[in-house]
Design a protein around this motif. Structure first.
Motif, PDB file in Angstrom:
ATOM      1  N   CYS A  10       3.260  48.833  62.417  1.00 43.48           N
ATOM      2  CA  CYS A  10       2.913  49.021  63.837  1.00 43.48           C
ATOM      3  C   CYS A  10       2.049  50.252  64.024  1.00 43.48           C
ATOM      4  N   TRP A  11       2.425  51.341  63.357  1.00 36.72           N
ATOM      5  CA  TRP A  11       1.665  52.584  63.469  1.00 36.72           C
ATOM      6  C   TRP A  11       0.227  52.395  62.990  1.00 36.72           C
ATOM      7  N   MET A  52       4.673  57.017  69.371  1.00 42.74           N
ATOM      8  CA  MET A  52       5.611  55.978  68.957  1.00 42.74           C
ATOM      9  C   MET A  52       6.971  56.564  68.620  1.00 42.74           C
ATOM     10  N   GLY A  56       8.940  55.060  71.356  1.00 40.10           N
ATOM     11  CA  GLY A  56       9.529  53.975  70.572  1.00 40.10           C
ATOM     12  C   GLY A  56      10.962  54.267  70.161  1.00 40.10           C
ATOM     13  N   CYS A  81       6.487  50.565  76.704  1.00 40.58           N
ATOM     14  CA  CYS A  81       6.109  51.846  76.100  1.00 40.58           C
ATOM     15  C   CYS A  81       4.617  52.135  76.238  1.00 40.58           C
ATOM     16  N   SER A 104       2.276  45.582  68.706  1.00 40.05           N
ATOM     17  CA  SER A 104       3.374  46.244  68.005  1.00 40.05           C
ATOM     18  C   SER A 104       4.714  45.591  68.320  1.00 40.05           C
TER      19      SER A 104
END
Length: 118
Positions: A10-11, A52, A56, A81, A104
């Motif tokens: 995701c990052w 994140m 996150g 988010c 994500s």
């Protein structure tokens, strides 16, 4: 371990989307020197990592606390988010934020959940 791997993916994907938004915002990557491009990607990846980690992490804690661990909850958490970036005022960053949140969330839902697809 699956959660950690999905967070790394995701990052990387969100960093790629945000760097692409810089080009859409008007920065021409063909005229930028390599050292400036590497520093732009580095600063963007650090910003995405902290963003994140904070938002996150809060989202995962809330989801675990209330047992909201279905696929739709991960996608919803990704979109929620990304909402603070939605107030940036520029349309390209708003689109990049929403795309990043959805993408994500989809990655997390496909890798981190224990549901089987029928």
């Amino acid at each position: 371990m699956k959660l950690f791997i999905s967070a790394i993916i995701c990052w990387l994907s969100v960093t790629f989307i945000q760097v692409t938004a810089f080009q859409w915002d008007g920065i021409d990557f063909t005229l930028i020197e390599l050292s400036n491009l590497v520093s732009l990607i580095g600063v963007t990846s650090l910003f995405v990592a902290f963003y994140m980690l904070i938002l996150g992490g809060i989202a995962l804690i809330v989801m675990k606390r209330f047992k909201l661990l279905n696929r739709v909850h991960y996608v919803s958490a990704g979109v929620i988010c990304s909402l603070p970036m939605f107030f940036s005022g520029e349309i390209e960053w708003q689109i990049a934020a929403i795309v990043s949140g959805v993408f994500s969330g989809l990655i997390m839902s496909s890798m981190a959940t224990k549901q089987t697809v029928t």
